[in-house]
Design an enzyme around this catalytic site. Structure first.
Site, PDB file in Angstrom:
ATOM      1  N   ARG A  81       0.815  -1.208   0.000  1.00  0.00           N
ATOM      2  CA  ARG A  81       0.000   0.000   0.000  1.00  0.00           C
ATOM      3  C   ARG A  81       0.852   1.263   0.000  1.00  0.00           C
ATOM      4  O   ARG A  81       0.544   2.229  -0.718  1.00  0.00           O
ATOM      5  CB  ARG A  81      -0.959  -0.022   1.195  1.00  0.00           C
ATOM      6  CG  ARG A  81      -1.849   1.214   1.328  1.00  0.00           C
ATOM      7  CD  ARG A  81      -2.467   1.692   0.026  1.00  0.00           C
ATOM      8  NE  ARG A  81      -3.174   0.637  -0.687  1.00  0.00           N
ATOM      9  CZ  ARG A  81      -3.485   0.692  -1.976  1.00  0.00           C
ATOM     10  NH1 ARG A  81      -3.126   1.736  -2.702  1.00  0.00           N
ATOM     11  NH2 ARG A  81      -4.134  -0.301  -2.550  1.00  0.00           N
ATOM     12  N   LYS A 110       2.252  24.511  -4.011  1.00  0.00           N
ATOM     13  CA  LYS A 110       0.985  23.862  -3.649  1.00  0.00           C
ATOM     14  C   LYS A 110       1.151  22.347  -3.721  1.00  0.00           C
ATOM     15  O   LYS A 110       0.557  21.653  -4.543  1.00  0.00           O
ATOM     16  CB  LYS A 110      -0.139  24.356  -4.564  1.00  0.00           C
ATOM     17  CG  LYS A 110      -0.414  25.853  -4.389  1.00  0.00           C
ATOM     18  CD  LYS A 110      -1.435  26.354  -5.383  1.00  0.00           C
ATOM     19  CE  LYS A 110      -1.658  27.855  -5.222  1.00  0.00           C
ATOM     20  NZ  LYS A 110      -2.604  28.397  -6.219  1.00  0.00           N
ATOM     21  N   LYS A 138       5.132  39.001  -3.258  1.00  0.00           N
ATOM     22  CA  LYS A 138       3.781  38.929  -3.812  1.00  0.00           C
ATOM     23  C   LYS A 138       2.976  40.147  -3.364  1.00  0.00           C
ATOM     24  O   LYS A 138       3.490  41.039  -2.685  1.00  0.00           O
ATOM     25  CB  LYS A 138       3.137  37.612  -3.395  1.00  0.00           C
ATOM     26  CG  LYS A 138       3.980  36.390  -3.787  1.00  0.00           C
ATOM     27  CD  LYS A 138       3.224  35.111  -3.736  1.00  0.00           C
ATOM     28  CE  LYS A 138       2.399  34.913  -4.975  1.00  0.00           C
ATOM     29  NZ  LYS A 138       1.764  33.579  -5.046  1.00  0.00           N
ATOM     30  N   GLU A 153       5.813  39.840  -7.965  1.00  0.00           N
ATOM     31  CA  GLU A 153       4.498  39.685  -8.588  1.00  0.00           C
ATOM     32  C   GLU A 153       3.862  41.053  -8.787  1.00  0.00           C
ATOM     33  O   GLU A 153       3.882  41.888  -7.881  1.00  0.00           O
ATOM     34  CB  GLU A 153       3.612  38.827  -7.689  1.00  0.00           C
ATOM     35  CG  GLU A 153       2.172  38.697  -8.159  1.00  0.00           C
ATOM     36  CD  GLU A 153       1.299  38.016  -7.105  1.00  0.00           C
ATOM     37  OE1 GLU A 153       1.250  36.783  -7.108  1.00  0.00           O
ATOM     38  OE2 GLU A 153       0.682  38.732  -6.287  1.00  0.00           O
ATOM     39  N   ASP A 173       0.357  38.379 -12.679  1.00  0.00           N
ATOM     40  CA  ASP A 173      -0.645  37.564 -12.001  1.00  0.00           C
ATOM     41  C   ASP A 173      -2.048  37.874 -12.495  1.00  0.00           C
ATOM     42  O   ASP A 173      -2.503  39.023 -12.420  1.00  0.00           O
ATOM     43  CB  ASP A 173      -0.560  37.804 -10.486  1.00  0.00           C
ATOM     44  CG  ASP A 173      -1.470  36.871  -9.707  1.00  0.00           C
ATOM     45  OD1 ASP A 173      -1.446  35.660  -9.979  1.00  0.00           O
ATOM     46  OD2 ASP A 173      -2.207  37.356  -8.830  1.00  0.00           O
TER      47      ASP A 173
END
Length: 301
Positions: free
Chosen positions: A114, A149, A181, A216, A237
């Site tokens: 597994r 992510k 950002k 960004e 962005d």
């Protein structure tokens, strides 16, 4: 220096970089969760000396990734197991293909089954998804990259799988590069674009020459002030394709241009056609479905 898990028929040097220590640590945590005191089912049902031969078999087509991880999982339960990788990492396969084979103690194979499947199914899913995205930008000069992510604790495997699919990696962690950002800029300048150049130039002056500096922006008006600070990459962005074309023209080769936001299989080709250098795609890792792979085995009692 960490030992490197060998990859069968790796086609690029980048593909081969999968540190063995990281693989072992991930597997140790996985087995501690899945079999903290051993596999009671296999121990009760199967004689300790029983041996098995098993094949990792594809139930659907895809791009393979994780052969060395699957092998390490098997050998962690049976160090003497004989494991063979039949399809190279980064290679495509059809439904029904045998990807790996393992011969060893049946208890060991079943205990590792597994964990080995979970990891290689996810890695191959990421490689398969990435290969689709990469094919859609072929010939444009744009790179498809992943993002942060990723699944906590599995980033090194998921990033490797992206490379297996023909994609590229973004910064590995928050420690690797500066990426300012919108929220960073809001704090830094109070939302005043007139302060951007001076504020970012102050940041640039603090950085070693080896540290990449990316910023960004969310409007065309921010591009010139950001470029004036000497950044290495500008991330556009959630720009429309028309705005991306304008942004690329404004940058005019003075920095790398990255497109981010609203990237999916139906939009990436048109985004690549705007002339951007990099397209970051969170979906490579955060939205994949495990590829359907199974373990077919024969036990010798």
């Amino acid at each position: 220096m960490n030992a490197v898990v060998p990859v069968l028929n790796a086609t690029t040097p980048a593909l081969a970089q999968l540190p063995r220590t990281a693989v072992v640590e991930i597997l140790q945590r996985a087995f501690a969760e899945d079999a903290p005191y051993g596999d009671v089912t296999s121990q009760v049902l199967l004689p300790a000396e029983a041996r098995a031969t098993a094949w990792l078999v594809a139930r659907e087509p895809g791009t393979f990734s994780g052969g060395a991880v699957f092998e390490a999982a098997m050998k962690m339960q049976d160090p003497n197991a004989q494991v063979e990788q039949l399809v190279a990492d980064g290679a495509t396969f059809g439904a029904g293909a045998r990807l790996m084979s393992v011969t060893g103690l049946a208890q060991g194979v079943l205990t590792a089954e597994r964990i080995g499947l979970n990891l290689v199914q996810r890695m191959s899913a990421i490689a398969t998804q990435t290969a689709v995205y990469a094919a859609l930008v072929a010939g444009t000069g744009a790179r498809v990259t992943d993002t942060r992510k990723t699944t906590p604790g599995l980033r090194i495997l998921e990033r490797y799988a992206v490379r297996c699919g023909g994609g590229h990696n973004h910064r590995f962690s928050l420690s690797d590069a500066v990426l300012a950002k919108d929220n960073h800029l809001a704090v830094l300048t109070g939302g005043d674009n007139g302060k951007l150049t001076a504020a970012l130039a102050g940041v640039r002056a603090q950085l070693p020459h080896t540290v990449h500096f990316e910023v960004e922006v969310d409007s065309l008006e921010q591009i010139e002030p950001v470029l004036a600070a000497g950044v290495d990459t500008i991330m556009l962005d959630n720009f429309s394709n028309e705005e991306l074309v304008q942004g690329v023209a404004l940058v005019a080769g003075r920095a790398l241009v990255e497109a981010s936001g609203n990237v999916n299989l139906s939009t990436i080709a048109s985004i690549a056609a705007t002339g951007v250098d990099i397209i970051s795609v969170g979906a490579l890792t955060h939205s994949v479905r495990a590829l359907d792979l199974g373990l077919d085995m024969a036990v010798e009692l």
